[in-house]
Write a protein that holds these residues in place. Structure first.
Motif, PDB file in Angstrom:
ATOM      1  N   ASN B 307     -22.893  43.548 -15.578  1.00  0.00           N
ATOM      2  CA  ASN B 307     -22.977  43.913 -14.164  1.00  0.00           C
ATOM      3  C   ASN B 307     -23.810  42.883 -13.413  1.00  0.00           C
ATOM      4  OD1 ASN B 307     -23.316  45.271 -11.700  1.00  0.00           O
ATOM      5  ND2 ASN B 307     -23.144  47.256 -12.718  1.00  0.00           N
ATOM      6  N   TRP B 308     -23.213  41.685 -13.217  1.00  0.00           N
ATOM      7  CA  TRP B 308     -23.928  40.572 -12.601  1.00  0.00           C
ATOM      8  C   TRP B 308     -24.363  40.886 -11.171  1.00  0.00           C
ATOM      9  CZ3 TRP B 308     -21.494  39.334  -8.251  1.00  0.00           C
ATOM     10  CH2 TRP B 308     -20.149  39.665  -8.165  1.00  0.00           C
ATOM     11  N   GLY B 309     -23.666  41.806 -10.499  1.00  0.00           N
ATOM     12  CA  GLY B 309     -24.015  42.152  -9.119  1.00  0.00           C
ATOM     13  C   GLY B 309     -25.443  42.645  -9.011  1.00  0.00           C
ATOM     14  N   ARG B 310     -25.901  43.372 -10.029  1.00  0.00           N
ATOM     15  CA  ARG B 310     -27.268  43.888  -9.973  1.00  0.00           C
ATOM     16  C   ARG B 310     -28.300  42.768 -10.138  1.00  0.00           C
ATOM     17  NH1 ARG B 310     -26.635  49.338 -13.765  1.00  0.00           N
ATOM     18  NH2 ARG B 310     -25.211  50.453 -12.372  1.00  0.00           N
ATOM     19  N   VAL B 328     -26.813  29.995  -8.357  1.00  0.00           N
ATOM     20  CA  VAL B 328     -25.819  29.868  -9.434  1.00  0.00           C
ATOM     21  C   VAL B 328     -26.293  30.714 -10.607  1.00  0.00           C
ATOM     22  CG1 VAL B 328     -24.662  28.293 -11.031  1.00  0.00           C
ATOM     23  CG2 VAL B 328     -25.245  27.515  -8.716  1.00  0.00           C
ATOM     24  N   LEU B 329     -25.446  31.621 -11.061  1.00  0.00           N
ATOM     25  CA  LEU B 329     -25.813  32.511 -12.166  1.00  0.00           C
ATOM     26  C   LEU B 329     -24.955  32.218 -13.385  1.00  0.00           C
ATOM     27  CD1 LEU B 329     -27.158  35.129 -13.383  1.00  0.00           C
ATOM     28  CD2 LEU B 329     -25.252  36.396 -12.361  1.00  0.00           C
ATOM     29  N   LYS B 330     -25.632  32.035 -14.522  1.00  0.00           N
ATOM     30  CA  LYS B 330     -24.917  31.920 -15.801  1.00  0.00           C
ATOM     31  C   LYS B 330     -25.444  32.976 -16.747  1.00  0.00           C
ATOM     32  CE  LYS B 330     -24.227  26.919 -15.574  1.00  0.00           C
ATOM     33  NZ  LYS B 330     -24.574  25.624 -16.177  1.00  0.00           N
ATOM     34  N   ILE B 331     -24.557  33.601 -17.464  1.00  0.00           N
ATOM     35  CA  ILE B 331     -24.961  34.554 -18.500  1.00  0.00           C
ATOM     36  C   ILE B 331     -24.405  34.055 -19.824  1.00  0.00           C
ATOM     37  CG2 ILE B 331     -24.826  36.952 -19.314  1.00  0.00           C
ATOM     38  CD1 ILE B 331     -24.475  37.827 -16.405  1.00  0.00           C
ATOM     39  N   GLY B 332     -25.302  33.860 -20.787  1.00  0.00           N
ATOM     40  CA  GLY B 332     -24.862  33.317 -22.079  1.00  0.00           C
ATOM     41  C   GLY B 332     -24.133  31.999 -21.918  1.00  0.00           C
ATOM     42  N   GLY B 333     -24.551  31.205 -20.935  1.00  0.00           N
ATOM     43  CA  GLY B 333     -23.949  29.894 -20.728  1.00  0.00           C
ATOM     44  C   GLY B 333     -22.670  29.912 -19.905  1.00  0.00           C
ATOM     45  N   ILE B 334     -22.172  31.090 -19.593  1.00  0.00           N
ATOM     46  CA  ILE B 334     -20.913  31.180 -18.835  1.00  0.00           C
ATOM     47  C   ILE B 334     -21.211  31.279 -17.338  1.00  0.00           C
ATOM     48  CG2 ILE B 334     -18.917  32.663 -18.367  1.00  0.00           C
ATOM     49  CD1 ILE B 334     -18.862  33.314 -21.333  1.00  0.00           C
ATOM     50  N   LEU B 335     -20.565  30.419 -16.558  1.00  0.00           N
ATOM     51  CA  LEU B 335     -20.749  30.417 -15.106  1.00  0.00           C
ATOM     52  C   LEU B 335     -20.129  31.689 -14.528  1.00  0.00           C
ATOM     53  CD1 LEU B 335     -21.622  28.911 -12.538  1.00  0.00           C
ATOM     54  CD2 LEU B 335     -19.379  27.804 -12.526  1.00  0.00           C
ATOM     55  N   VAL B 336     -20.954  32.476 -13.848  1.00  0.00           N
ATOM     56  CA  VAL B 336     -20.520  33.789 -13.369  1.00  0.00           C
ATOM     57  C   VAL B 336     -20.415  33.837 -11.853  1.00  0.00           C
ATOM     58  CG1 VAL B 336     -21.191  36.233 -13.251  1.00  0.00           C
ATOM     59  CG2 VAL B 336     -21.543  34.951 -15.365  1.00  0.00           C
ATOM     60  N   ASP B 346     -11.192  36.673 -15.696  1.00  0.00           N
ATOM     61  CA  ASP B 346     -11.601  37.942 -16.315  1.00  0.00           C
ATOM     62  C   ASP B 346     -13.041  37.836 -16.815  1.00  0.00           C
ATOM     63  OD1 ASP B 346     -11.903  40.335 -17.617  1.00  0.00           O
ATOM     64  OD2 ASP B 346     -10.694  39.738 -19.352  1.00  0.00           O
ATOM     65  N   MET B 347     -13.974  37.869 -15.848  1.00  0.00           N
ATOM     66  CA  MET B 347     -15.386  37.693 -16.173  1.00  0.00           C
ATOM     67  C   MET B 347     -15.865  38.768 -17.155  1.00  0.00           C
ATOM     68  SD  MET B 347     -17.412  35.377 -15.604  1.00  0.00           S
ATOM     69  CE  MET B 347     -16.572  34.487 -14.295  1.00  0.00           C
ATOM     70  N   ASP B 348     -15.463  40.004 -16.915  1.00  0.00           N
ATOM     71  CA  ASP B 348     -15.891  41.094 -17.796  1.00  0.00           C
ATOM     72  C   ASP B 348     -15.453  40.838 -19.233  1.00  0.00           C
ATOM     73  OD1 ASP B 348     -16.979  42.269 -15.620  1.00  0.00           O
ATOM     74  OD2 ASP B 348     -15.868  44.146 -15.774  1.00  0.00           O
ATOM     75  N   GLY B 349     -14.232  40.371 -19.391  1.00  0.00           N
ATOM     76  CA  GLY B 349     -13.708  40.085 -20.729  1.00  0.00           C
ATOM     77  C   GLY B 349     -14.483  38.969 -21.404  1.00  0.00           C
ATOM     78  N   LEU B 350     -14.787  37.912 -20.617  1.00  0.00           N
ATOM     79  CA  LEU B 350     -15.537  36.774 -21.150  1.00  0.00           C
ATOM     80  C   LEU B 350     -16.952  37.171 -21.550  1.00  0.00           C
ATOM     81  CD1 LEU B 350     -14.693  33.807 -18.737  1.00  0.00           C
ATOM     82  CD2 LEU B 350     -14.517  33.762 -21.237  1.00  0.00           C
ATOM     83  N   LEU B 351     -17.570  38.053 -20.743  1.00  0.00           N
ATOM     84  CA  LEU B 351     -18.979  38.376 -20.941  1.00  0.00           C
ATOM     85  C   LEU B 351     -19.202  39.477 -21.963  1.00  0.00           C
ATOM     86  CD1 LEU B 351     -20.296  38.191 -17.257  1.00  0.00           C
ATOM     87  CD2 LEU B 351     -20.681  36.535 -19.083  1.00  0.00           C
ATOM     88  N   LYS B 352     -18.184  40.257 -22.199  1.00  0.00           N
ATOM     89  CA  LYS B 352     -18.366  41.440 -23.060  1.00  0.00           C
ATOM     90  C   LYS B 352     -19.001  41.101 -24.414  1.00  0.00           C
ATOM     91  CE  LYS B 352     -16.777  45.586 -21.875  1.00  0.00           C
ATOM     92  NZ  LYS B 352     -15.779  46.377 -21.149  1.00  0.00           N
ATOM     93  N   PRO B 353     -18.466  40.107 -25.148  1.00  0.00           N
ATOM     94  CA  PRO B 353     -19.096  39.806 -26.447  1.00  0.00           C
ATOM     95  C   PRO B 353     -20.538  39.321 -26.295  1.00  0.00           C
ATOM     96  CG  PRO B 353     -17.345  38.224 -25.915  1.00  0.00           C
ATOM     97  CD  PRO B 353     -17.255  39.323 -24.912  1.00  0.00           C
TER      98      PRO B 353
END
Lengths: 393, 393
Positions: B307-310, B328-336, B346-353
C-alpha cells in the motif's frame, strides 16, 4: 431533523465500492450559496482538493457538492485532475447545475484513476435520486470504513427568523489533529458574507475537527466545506447574529468530531485529553498529541488498564517545556500523580470502573502557565490492525 | 562467542517478574574500567538513570553494572532514588565491588517501589552465580516482553593484540528513534580514554540505536552504557586504532538495533526506511519517522500489503520541505512512484513477493538535497495490541 431550506440530496451506487453500497452523492442548493472550505495540509493533495481550492479562491458562490467514496483520486497526476473536471461536467449536466459551481470531494484508495464509464452508468440513478434523496443517503454514500453514518444538526431562532444547520461527515481512520481522511459538508440556510462564513468555519474547525486523533495519520483528501444559501431569509449582520450562528456551528462540528472518534476504526473508547498550565497553547497541544498518539497509551485504553505510567512517559517525551515535578495527572477526576510520584492507595481499584467507561477524561496540568489544549483520541485495538492490514484485500 | 577479558557475570531470580524467570543481573569488571553512557531525553527519568548520570559526570572509572527487570523504578521520587542507592550498596557488598563503581539500570512497570526484602533474599544466589554466570544469563535477566535475548560480539586484531567487544540489550516495545525502553550494555577489553570512549559510544548510538522505532514511545529508563577495562592490554592511541574500534563497535550496535526491531512486540517485519535527497538530514529524518511511525504504514506492512499510497501520504504530512513532484519511491528496489503518480503496470503483483519478506527496503528520494536518513521500523500487528493491552493484567 431540521434540514436547512433550499437543498436537495442525491445518491447512487456506481460500483466504486462493493456492489450494493452507495458510493456517489450530490448535494444541490436551489440558489447559489456562499461557500467556505478548510483543507488538508498534506503536501500530496488529492485532485478534488486542488480543484476546490482553485474554485473557492475568488470567493464565488457555489451550488453544491459532488462526492464519491471508494477511490480517493489522490496521487493521480494530471490525468486525475482531468478526470475530476470531467466528472464535474458530467454530473453538472445531469443535475442541471453549472459545473464551475459544484465542489468535488473523494475518499478511498489512493492512486487508482477513475473509471469514467462507471460514472456515466450511474448518472440516471443519481438524477432520479435527486427527487427523493435524503441527507442520510448522502451521509451513507461517503462512508468507507465507517460503521455508522454521521449527521449533526441544529435549528435556532434569530431576531428575523429560524436558521437551520446540518453537518455530515465521514472518517474513521487516517485521522489526525490536523484533519484526516475526513470529509465533512455543512449546510446552512442563513444569509452571510463569504468572508464571515470562511472565518467562522476555519475558527470552529480548529476547535473541533482539528482536535481529534485516531492514528495520527493526515490524509491527502481531508476537507470541511460549508454552504450558506440564505434560503431562510435570515441575514447574519450584527455581532450578536454572528455569535449565535457560530455557537451552533461549533456545536454541530463538536458533535461530528466526537462521532468520528467514537467510530474510530476498531475503537472502543474516546479519551478527552485536557492539558492545562502549559507555557503556551502550542506546548499544551504537544503534550496532548504525544499522549493521544502513543500506541502504548492507546492499547492501555483498549485494555481498560489504568496504566498512568504510560501517560506520564508520553508527556515526558512530548517536547513540551515543563518541570516534571509540577505535573498533576487526574483520570476521571481522580488524582493519580503529582510531585513526581503516584498518589498512595489502591489506584488501580479506584480507576478500574472509570477505565471501563467509553468516555475517559484525562487531565494533565503541567504548571501555572496560560496554555491549554483539548484532544479527543481513540484507543488502539486488534480490530484497528485487522481493518488496516486487510483494507485492500 | 568472544567474551572480552576480565569480566564476570551473575544473574538470579528475585521474583520481580514471574517465578522461574531471571530478573536480576550483574556484570563485574576485575579492574575498574573506563565508562561511557547515553541516556533517555524523556523529562521523567527513572531513578537509575539519574543515578548513572551523576556517577558518570566526573569521568571516574566504574567496576560494573547492576540491572533488574520487572520494575522500572521510574516515577518513584526520593524514595526511588534512596532504594536505588540501597540496592547498589547491598549488591556491592555482596559482590565485593565499591558501591560507587556499580552502574544501575532498571526496566519494567513504572511507579511501584522496590521491595528490598526481595533483593536481600536474592543476594546469595547472585553471589553464587558470579562464579559460573554467563553473558547470556544476564541478557536473559534484562528481558521483559522480549521473546529472545539479544547479544552481539566482535573480536579483531589490532597492531598490539586482539580486542574483544560484547554487547547485550533488551527492548521490544516503547521503542523510538531517540532510545526506548531499551537497555544496552557494551563490554570491551581495550584500553581507551574516557573522552574517546564516550564520544565513540554517543556517535555510534546515534547511527544505530537512535535510528529504530517500534511504537514511537520513548521510555523513562533508556540507556546504553559501555565499559572498557583494558584487560586485553591493547591501547587505543592512534587515529587508526580509534577508527578500527569504532567500526566494530558500530557493527555490534547495528546488530543489536536490528535485533530489537526484529523482536518488536508482535512484530513480523523489519522495514529499512532510507530517505535521501532532502534539504537536510533533519528533514530526511522527519520523512523517515513519519513513515516508520505511521500506524497505517505499519499495519500494511503487517498485512504484506504493498500500500504505497500510505507511504506517500505519511511523507506528505511529515513536515519536511520538498516538492511532491520530486518524490521517487522504491520498494525492494522496484520503482513504484514518481512525478506525482504511480508507475504503470501490475505494481501489486510485482511487490507482493517483496512484501512477504521479513526485511523490506523502502527508499524515498525527495529531491537533490544533501540530507539523508535511515530508520529501522517494525510493523504493527494484532499481537502488539494484545501484548500491550494486557501487559499488567
Amino acid at each position: 431533523m431540521h434540514i436547512p431550506k433550499g437543498y436537495r440530496f442525491a445518491a447512487a451506487q456506481a460500483g466504486f465500492k462493493k456492489v450494493g453500497k452507495y458510493d456517489l452523492g450530490a448535494i444541490v442548493s436551489d440558489v447559489p450559496a456562499v461557500a467556505a472550505g478548510v483543507f488538508t495540509t498534506n503536501k500530496f493533495k488529492a485532485a478534488p482538493v486542488l480543484q476546490c481550492r482553485e474554485m473557492l479562491a475568488d470567493g464565488r458562490k457555489m451550488s453544491g457538492f459532488l462526492v464519491n467514496s471508494g477511490q480517493a483520486n489522490a496521487c493521480t497526476g494530471d490525468q486525475g485532475r482531468a478526470n475530476c473536471r470531467e466528472t464535474l461536467n458530467m454530473v453538472a449536466r445531469a443535475l442541471g447545475v453549472p459545473a464551475d459551481e459544484l465542489l468535488p470531494a473523494s475518499t478511498g484508495v489512493i492512486g487508482a484513476q477513475f473509471d469514467l464509464s462507471k460514472w456515466e452508468a450511474a448518472m440516471p440513478a443519481l438524477v432520479k435520486s435527486l427527487e427523493t434523496g435524503t441527507a442520510e443517503l448522502v451521509a451513507r454514500a461517503i462512508m468507507t470504513t465507517d460503521t455508522v453514518h454521521k449527521l449533526a444538526h441544529a435549528s435556532f431562532e434569530m431576531p428575523s427568523g429560524e436558521v437551520r444547520l446540518l453537518g455530515m461527515c465521514k472518517g474513521a481512520g487516517m485521522i489526525s489533529p490536523n484533519m484526516a481522511t475526513m470529509l465533512s459538508f455543512i449546510l446552512c440556510d442563513a444569509d452571510i458574507s463569504t468572508e464571515a462564513w470562511q472565518t467562522m468555519l476555519a475558527d470552529c474547525v480548529n476547535l473541533t475537527i482539528n482536535r481529534i486523533t485516531v492514528d495520527g495519520d493526515m490524509s491527502t483528501n481531508d476537507c470541511v466545506m460549508a454552504l450558506a444559501n440564505g434560503a431562510s431569509g435570515v441575514a447574519i449582520e450584527s455581532e450578536d447574529d454572528y455569535v449565535t450562528l457560530r455557537k451552533h456551528l461549533l456545536a454541530v462540528l463538536e458533535e461530528l468530531a466526537y462521532k468520528i472518534v467514537m467510530d474510530a476504526e476498531g475503537g472502543t473508547k474516546v479519551a478527552f485529553i485536557q492539558v492545562s498550565g502549559a507555557r503556551s497553547d502550542g506546548d499544551a497541544e504537544k503534550v496532548a498529541r504525544a499522549v493521544g498518539n502513543s500506541p502504548l497509551v492507546k492499547t492501555a485504553l483498549f485494555g481498560s488498564d489504568p496504566n498512568w505510567g504510560r501517560i506520564i512517559c508520553a508527556a515526558g517525551y512530548s517536547g513540551a517545556e515543563f518541570n516534571p515535578d509540577d505535573l498533576v495527572l487526574k483520570i476521571g477526576g481522580i488524582l493519580v500523580f503529582r510531585n513526581g510520584t503516584p498518589e498512595p492507595g489502591d489506584m488501580d481499584g479506584l480507576l478500574k470502573p472509570i477505565m471501563k467507561e467509553r468516555d475517559i477524561v484525562i487531565h494533565i496540568n503541567v504548571g501555572d502557565g496560560p496554555g491549554s489544549s483539548l484532544l479527543l483520541a481513540s484507543d488502539l485495538s486488534r480490530d484497528y490492525v485487522s481493518i488496516n492490514a486487510d483494507y485492500r484485500s
